[in-house]
Design a protein around this motif. Structure first.
Motif, PDB file in Angstrom:
ATOM      1  N   ARG A  47       0.876  -1.499   0.085  1.00  0.00           N
ATOM      2  CA  ARG A  47       0.360  -0.054  -0.043  1.00  0.00           C
ATOM      3  C   ARG A  47       0.658   1.443   0.296  1.00  0.00           C
ATOM      4  O   ARG A  47       0.644   2.446  -0.711  1.00  0.00           O
ATOM      5  N   ALA A  48       2.097   1.242   1.124  1.00  0.00           N
ATOM      6  CA  ALA A  48       3.182   2.604   0.764  1.00  0.00           C
ATOM      7  C   ALA A  48       3.151   2.737  -0.275  1.00  0.00           C
ATOM      8  O   ALA A  48       3.464   4.086  -1.074  1.00  0.00           O
ATOM      9  N   LEU A  49       4.323   1.753  -1.876  1.00  0.00           N
ATOM     10  CA  LEU A  49       4.478   1.638  -2.320  1.00  0.00           C
ATOM     11  C   LEU A  49       3.361   2.606  -3.259  1.00  0.00           C
ATOM     12  O   LEU A  49       3.814   2.675  -4.755  1.00  0.00           O
ATOM     13  N   GLN A  50       2.046   1.696  -3.222  1.00  0.00           N
ATOM     14  CA  GLN A  50       0.707   1.835  -4.555  1.00  0.00           C
ATOM     15  C   GLN A  50       0.405   3.728  -3.905  1.00  0.00           C
ATOM     16  O   GLN A  50       0.437   4.629  -5.082  1.00  0.00           O
ATOM     17  N   ARG A  51       0.816   3.819  -2.651  1.00  0.00           N
ATOM     18  CA  ARG A  51       0.527   5.476  -2.946  1.00  0.00           C
ATOM     19  C   ARG A  51       1.897   6.606  -3.621  1.00  0.00           C
ATOM     20  O   ARG A  51       1.606   7.493  -3.333  1.00  0.00           O
ATOM     21  N   ARG A  52       2.583   5.990  -3.643  1.00  0.00           N
ATOM     22  CA  ARG A  52       4.248   6.315  -4.001  1.00  0.00           C
ATOM     23  C   ARG A  52       4.533   6.309  -5.462  1.00  0.00           C
ATOM     24  O   ARG A  52       4.828   7.201  -5.580  1.00  0.00           O
ATOM     25  N   CYS A  53       2.546   5.687  -6.173  1.00  0.00           N
ATOM     26  CA  CYS A  53       3.346   5.845  -7.629  1.00  0.00           C
ATOM     27  C   CYS A  53       2.882   6.569  -7.979  1.00  0.00           C
ATOM     28  O   CYS A  53       1.646   7.199  -7.887  1.00  0.00           O
ATOM     29  N   ARG A  54       3.190   6.881  -9.075  1.00  0.00           N
ATOM     30  CA  ARG A  54       2.566   7.766  -9.985  1.00  0.00           C
ATOM     31  C   ARG A  54       1.214   6.730 -11.236  1.00  0.00           C
ATOM     32  O   ARG A  54       0.410   7.586 -11.386  1.00  0.00           O
ATOM     33  N   ARG A  55       1.537   6.298 -11.696  1.00  0.00           N
ATOM     34  CA  ARG A  55       1.055   5.369 -12.437  1.00  0.00           C
ATOM     35  C   ARG A  55       0.218   4.291 -12.123  1.00  0.00           C
ATOM     36  O   ARG A  55      -0.689   4.011 -12.016  1.00  0.00           O
ATOM     37  N   ARG A  56       1.636   3.084 -12.292  1.00  0.00           N
ATOM     38  CA  ARG A  56       1.188   1.870 -11.792  1.00  0.00           C
ATOM     39  C   ARG A  56       2.065   1.373 -10.726  1.00  0.00           C
ATOM     40  O   ARG A  56       2.908   1.082 -11.310  1.00  0.00           O
ATOM     41  N   PHE A  57       1.766   0.320  -9.568  1.00  0.00           N
ATOM     42  CA  PHE A  57       2.193  -0.819  -9.416  1.00  0.00           C
ATOM     43  C   PHE A  57       1.820  -1.780 -10.011  1.00  0.00           C
ATOM     44  O   PHE A  57       0.628  -2.070 -10.391  1.00  0.00           O
ATOM     45  N   HIS A  58       3.198  -2.907 -10.095  1.00  0.00           N
ATOM     46  CA  HIS A  58       2.736  -3.773 -10.189  1.00  0.00           C
ATOM     47  C   HIS A  58       4.308  -5.092  -9.386  1.00  0.00           C
ATOM     48  O   HIS A  58       4.901  -4.538  -9.335  1.00  0.00           O
ATOM     49  N   VAL A  59       3.575  -6.254  -9.100  1.00  0.00           N
ATOM     50  CA  VAL A  59       4.388  -7.339  -8.837  1.00  0.00           C
ATOM     51  C   VAL A  59       5.165  -8.056 -10.126  1.00  0.00           C
ATOM     52  O   VAL A  59       4.509  -8.997 -11.058  1.00  0.00           O
ATOM     53  N   ASP A  60       6.515  -8.284  -9.955  1.00  0.00           N
ATOM     54  CA  ASP A  60       6.966  -9.321 -11.375  1.00  0.00           C
ATOM     55  C   ASP A  60       7.614 -10.227 -10.865  1.00  0.00           C
ATOM     56  O   ASP A  60       7.987 -10.451  -9.660  1.00  0.00           O
ATOM     57  N   VAL A  61       6.617 -11.383 -10.936  1.00  0.00           N
ATOM     58  CA  VAL A  61       7.177 -12.181 -10.295  1.00  0.00           C
ATOM     59  C   VAL A  61       8.281 -13.767 -10.678  1.00  0.00           C
ATOM     60  O   VAL A  61       8.224 -13.240 -11.800  1.00  0.00           O
ATOM     61  N   ARG A  62       9.490 -13.471  -9.981  1.00  0.00           N
ATOM     62  CA  ARG A  62      10.884 -13.661 -10.564  1.00  0.00           C
ATOM     63  C   ARG A  62      10.928 -15.757 -10.317  1.00  0.00           C
ATOM     64  O   ARG A  62      11.688 -16.175 -11.249  1.00  0.00           O
TER      65      ARG A  62
END
Ligand SMILES: C=C(O[C@@H]1C=C(C(=O)O)C=C[C@H]1O)C(=O)O
Length: 188
Positions: A47-62
């Motif tokens: 949630r904290a990272l999503q607040r920091r985003c201007r456009r899009r947040f995503h999780v890249d599974v490695r």
């Protein structure tokens, strides 16, 4: 810690873990700089990272699969060494850029009943599940000082156990410098 990522500065580094930010600061004073906000932010990190985003947040599974935790992770989880766990390694990305590398170790005991959904999270953030289920409680945050490998590599990290009755899983988050060097605080 071995990581499956071929991109070396985006691979999970070895770290020493400290019970407090102050103790970690004796080894790397950078914890008191702009990264401090991220090392201590409460509630869901996603949630904290999503607040920091201007456009899009995503999780890249490695990587995700059954594997052995490191001996240190097994000790932290109070698990016998060389017992399989579900291991998930992701990049948490904001506005198309990797900001955080995360590694989660989920012992088999956490994967029973409704928690089996943890095996099928895919690119849905783990935090959304853990923070929406009242059975999961986060333990205290530890601060990690990473072994320095290159300037773009994570230098600082945080981790905590999430408890559900007698079961616990371990979430470690390694901050990439791009996260805190441009704008340290999402509220600024
Ligand atoms: C634990 C959380 O979940 C986040 C999501 C992760 C994932 O999807 O694998 C990993 C680490 C976390 O930062 C959180 O949001 O606090």
């Amino acid at each position: 810690m071995p990581s499956r990522d071929s991109d070396t500065h985006l691979s999970i580094p070895a770290a020493h873990w400290y019970r407090s930010l102050a103790a970690a600061g004796l080894h790397n004073p950078e914890v008191h700089g702009p990264a401090r906000y991220w090392l201590q932010v409460e509630g869901s990190f996603t949630r904290a990272l999503q607040r920091r985003c201007r456009r899009r947040f995503h999780v890249d599974v490695r990587y995700q699969g059954f594997d052995f935790p490191t001996p240190e992770e097994a000790r932290r989880l109070r698990q016998p060494p060389r017992r399989y766990a579900w291991i998930r390694e992701v990049r948490l990305c904001g506005d198309g850029e990797p900001w955080v590398l995360a590694r989660t170790v989920i012992p088999l005991g956490c994967l029973e009943g409704p928690n089996r959904v943890l095996l099928n999270l895919g690119s849905r953030p783990l935090g959304a599940y853990l923070f929406s289920d009242p059975h999961w409680h986060r333990g205290p945050l530890e601060t990690g000082v990473c072994r320095l490998e290159s300037p773009a590599h994570p230098r600082l990290a945080r981790r905590s156990l999430f408890h559900n009755g007698a079961d616990a899983l371990l979430v470690s988050e390694y901050l990439l410098p791009t996260l805190y060097q441009s704008s340290p605080n999402p509220d600024l």
